[in-house]
Design a protein around this motif. Structure first.
Motif, PDB file in Angstrom:
ATOM      1  N   TYR A  62      49.749  11.243  45.349  1.00 48.23           N
ATOM      2  CA  TYR A  62      49.430  12.675  45.308  1.00 48.23           C
ATOM      3  C   TYR A  62      49.877  13.278  43.977  1.00 48.23           C
ATOM      4  O   TYR A  62      49.101  13.950  43.288  1.00 48.23           O
ATOM      5  CB  TYR A  62      50.126  13.418  46.447  1.00 48.23           C
ATOM      6  CG  TYR A  62      49.875  12.897  47.836  1.00 48.23           C
ATOM      7  CD1 TYR A  62      48.671  12.291  48.194  1.00 48.23           C
ATOM      8  CD2 TYR A  62      50.859  13.007  48.821  1.00 48.23           C
ATOM      9  CE1 TYR A  62      48.451  11.810  49.473  1.00 48.23           C
ATOM     10  CE2 TYR A  62      50.645  12.542  50.110  1.00 48.23           C
ATOM     11  CZ  TYR A  62      49.453  11.945  50.429  1.00 48.23           C
ATOM     12  OH  TYR A  62      49.250  11.480  51.701  1.00 48.23           O
ATOM     13  N   GLY A  63      51.134  13.056  43.627  1.00 43.62           N
ATOM     14  CA  GLY A  63      51.659  13.610  42.384  1.00 43.62           C
ATOM     15  C   GLY A  63      51.085  12.937  41.155  1.00 43.62           C
ATOM     16  O   GLY A  63      50.800  13.592  40.147  1.00 43.62           O
ATOM     17  N   LEU A  64      50.902  11.614  41.225  1.00 49.35           N
ATOM     18  CA  LEU A  64      50.370  10.889  40.069  1.00 49.35           C
ATOM     19  C   LEU A  64      48.952  11.326  39.766  1.00 49.35           C
ATOM     20  O   LEU A  64      48.595  11.562  38.598  1.00 49.35           O
ATOM     21  CB  LEU A  64      50.420   9.388  40.333  1.00 49.35           C
ATOM     22  CG  LEU A  64      49.852   8.493  39.237  1.00 49.35           C
ATOM     23  CD1 LEU A  64      50.571   8.711  37.912  1.00 49.35           C
ATOM     24  CD2 LEU A  64      49.913   7.023  39.644  1.00 49.35           C
ATOM     25  N   SER A  65      48.118  11.467  40.786  1.00 48.31           N
ATOM     26  CA  SER A  65      46.739  11.876  40.563  1.00 48.31           C
ATOM     27  C   SER A  65      46.676  13.286  39.986  1.00 48.31           C
ATOM     28  O   SER A  65      45.854  13.574  39.103  1.00 48.31           O
ATOM     29  CB  SER A  65      45.952  11.798  41.871  1.00 48.31           C
ATOM     30  OG  SER A  65      44.595  12.126  41.663  1.00 48.31           O
ATOM     31  N   ALA A  66      47.546  14.174  40.454  1.00 46.65           N
ATOM     32  CA  ALA A  66      47.601  15.526  39.891  1.00 46.65           C
ATOM     33  C   ALA A  66      47.958  15.476  38.410  1.00 46.65           C
ATOM     34  O   ALA A  66      47.325  16.136  37.576  1.00 46.65           O
ATOM     35  CB  ALA A  66      48.614  16.369  40.657  1.00 46.65           C
ATOM     36  N   ALA A  67      48.961  14.670  38.073  1.00 50.75           N
ATOM     37  CA  ALA A  67      49.392  14.574  36.677  1.00 50.75           C
ATOM     38  C   ALA A  67      48.282  14.056  35.782  1.00 50.75           C
ATOM     39  O   ALA A  67      48.101  14.525  34.652  1.00 50.75           O
ATOM     40  CB  ALA A  67      50.629  13.678  36.580  1.00 50.75           C
ATOM     41  N   GLY A 114      53.280   7.089  28.535  1.00 53.85           N
ATOM     42  CA  GLY A 114      54.605   7.176  29.145  1.00 53.85           C
ATOM     43  C   GLY A 114      54.656   6.744  30.598  1.00 53.85           C
ATOM     44  O   GLY A 114      55.744   6.667  31.180  1.00 53.85           O
ATOM     45  N   LEU A 115      53.488   6.462  31.201  1.00 53.83           N
ATOM     46  CA  LEU A 115      53.460   6.067  32.609  1.00 53.83           C
ATOM     47  C   LEU A 115      53.710   4.574  32.778  1.00 53.83           C
ATOM     48  O   LEU A 115      53.538   3.791  31.846  1.00 53.83           O
ATOM     49  CB  LEU A 115      52.097   6.408  33.221  1.00 53.83           C
ATOM     50  CG  LEU A 115      51.756   7.873  33.436  1.00 53.83           C
ATOM     51  CD1 LEU A 115      50.332   7.995  33.964  1.00 53.83           C
ATOM     52  CD2 LEU A 115      52.736   8.533  34.405  1.00 53.83           C
ATOM     53  N   HIS A 116      54.096   4.210  33.987  1.00 52.17           N
ATOM     54  CA  HIS A 116      54.193   2.807  34.357  1.00 52.17           C
ATOM     55  C   HIS A 116      53.031   2.476  35.286  1.00 52.17           C
ATOM     56  O   HIS A 116      52.689   3.251  36.184  1.00 52.17           O
ATOM     57  CB  HIS A 116      55.515   2.518  35.071  1.00 52.17           C
ATOM     58  CG  HIS A 116      56.720   2.704  34.202  1.00 52.17           C
ATOM     59  ND1 HIS A 116      57.090   1.792  33.235  1.00 52.17           N
ATOM     60  CD2 HIS A 116      57.633   3.715  34.134  1.00 52.17           C
ATOM     61  CE1 HIS A 116      58.175   2.215  32.621  1.00 52.17           C
ATOM     62  NE2 HIS A 116      58.530   3.386  33.149  1.00 52.17           N
ATOM     63  N   ALA A 117      52.420   1.329  35.088  1.00 52.96           N
ATOM     64  CA  ALA A 117      51.316   0.909  35.955  1.00 52.96           C
ATOM     65  C   ALA A 117      51.839   0.643  37.360  1.00 52.96           C
ATOM     66  O   ALA A 117      53.012   0.322  37.570  1.00 52.96           O
ATOM     67  CB  ALA A 117      50.656  -0.353  35.389  1.00 52.96           C
ATOM     68  N   TYR A 118      50.957   0.777  38.345  1.00 52.94           N
ATOM     69  CA  TYR A 118      51.312   0.499  39.731  1.00 52.94           C
ATOM     70  C   TYR A 118      51.708  -0.966  39.857  1.00 52.94           C
ATOM     71  O   TYR A 118      50.949  -1.867  39.488  1.00 52.94           O
ATOM     72  CB  TYR A 118      50.124   0.806  40.644  1.00 52.94           C
ATOM     73  CG  TYR A 118      50.440   0.748  42.116  1.00 52.94           C
ATOM     74  CD1 TYR A 118      50.895   1.868  42.796  1.00 52.94           C
ATOM     75  CD2 TYR A 118      50.278  -0.440  42.838  1.00 52.94           C
ATOM     76  CE1 TYR A 118      51.184   1.820  44.153  1.00 52.94           C
ATOM     77  CE2 TYR A 118      50.567  -0.505  44.181  1.00 52.94           C
ATOM     78  CZ  TYR A 118      51.022   0.626  44.841  1.00 52.94           C
ATOM     79  OH  TYR A 118      51.312   0.566  46.174  1.00 52.94           O
TER      80      TYR A 118
END
Length: 362
Positions: A121-126, A19-23
């Motif tokens: 910060y949030g992406l790495s936590a997820a 469900g994520l989008h790549a950077y």
């Protein structure tokens, strides 16, 4: 039987990853590139030649070993690392954030940051399955002290990231408020990560906080220093704490070529200091030009970019791009960034082109 690829992916790839989008990186060929906060200055030709000759002598047939230790020692001296502290290296700050997430992902952990701030910060936590709590900034992107203290008391986060100066807003927060948040995190038993990616352009840093508080870490990068392509990040903190985080560093994560280029840059830090001074001068010039434009609201910056609100960010972005200049439309990153553009500070000629392109696009 060979499985079909969609079924295979559905079975073996995590649903949250799917469900994520790549950077996303904007194609920049042919543009004046002012979208990713890079130092716009190359090395003078004589230094380019000296660096090339030096890199040509590096033993690229061998794994990195002692040279990365040399780099750590040089960075420690350059940063003024306090006694009792150590540092570890990352492939940019992104890898260090990943290492911190891995190290601190204990069951029930919470990571926290003001918002808007650096998205990693949030992406790495997820990605580590850790709950992330974002606390909205107050008016003019200052820290909301009451909300931050309440969130710390409620969630007792393991990690609090403070981007100093903040990305994408460019401001340094009130030092008294920062110090009270550090004290609150000490009482909560959590770590504070002062992310100083833009330190070369800022009037203040957190080295005194690092020396005074065992739960404070300082994270820096050589990307804004002028080596974005070399990918060197480093994290400083108490030796025992850094030793635990360093266990998660991939073996040989910094190549011998990157280490040698970084050592060369530190040996010529005066040239990079000169470049940083020029960037600060162009930042002031850009800020004053933005203030004079009807309908544009820029915020003062201590970084190498300026956040500016325009009447229509999508139209302004398209107009600037059509005139050969690439900036960043950050409107979708957070509600408080509606109609905001993030403008990297460039060379004098690049700044002129940016000013002219934005003025013509309004």
């Amino acid at each position: 039987m060979t499985p079909d690829l969609p079924s295979l992916m559905a079975r073996v790839v995590r649903q949250d990853i799917q469900g994520l989008h790549a950077y996303a990186v904007q194609p920049s060929a042919g543009f004046v590139k002012l979208d990713t906060m890079e130092n716009p200055y190359p090395l003078p030709e004589a230094l380019q030649q000296a660096l090339g000759e030096r890199l040509g002598r590096v033993a690229i047939n061998r794994y990195p070993a002692e040279r990365t230790e040399d780099l750590k020692a040089a960075l420690a001296q350059f940063a003024g690392l306090p006694e009792g502290c150590a540092l570890t290296l990352g492939n940019g700050s992104d890898e260090i954030i990943t290492m911190l997430s891995l190290a601190c992902a204990v069951p029930g952990a919470v990571f926290m940051s003001p918002l808007p701030s650096f998205v990693m910060y949030g992406l790495s936590a997820a990605l580590q399955g850790v709950r992330f709590v974002g606390v909205p900034l107050a008016a003019d992107f200052e820290l909301d002290e009451r909300a931050m203290l309440a969130a710390i008391a409620e969630h007792r986060p393991s990690l609090l990231y403070l981007s100093y100066p903040n990305n994408p807003t460019g401001n340094l927060w009130d030092d008294a408020v920062v110090d009270r948040l550090i004290a609150a995190m000490g009482e909560a038993g959590g770590l504070v990560v002062m992310d100083e990616a833009y330190q070369p352009f800022a009037a203040r840093d957190s080295m005194a906080r690092l020396a005074a508080h065992p739960h404070v870490l300082v994270m820096r990068t050589m990307s804004k220093f002028g080596l974005a392509g070399v990918r060197i990040g480093y994290l400083m903190g108490r030796s025992a704490l850094i030793a635990e985080i360093d266990k998660l560093r991939p073996p040989f994560n910094v190549s011998v070529l990157n280490a040698e280029a970084a050592l060369f840059a530190l040996e010529h830090a005066d040239e990079y200091a000169r470049q940083a001074a020029e960037i600060r001068a162009q930042r002031q010039r850009l800020y004053e030009a933005l203030l004079a434009m009807h309908g544009v609201h820029p915020w003062p910056s201590e970084a190498n970019m300026i956040l500016a609100r325009v009447p229509d960010a999508a139209a302004a972005f398209a107009g600037i791009k059509s005139r050969g200049v690439l900036v960043k439309n950050v409107s979708a990153l957070h509600p408080s960034l509606a109609n905001c553009l993030r403008l990297t500070v460039g060379t004098p000629d690049e700044t002129t082109r940016l000013i002219d392109a934005l003025r013509a696009s309004l």
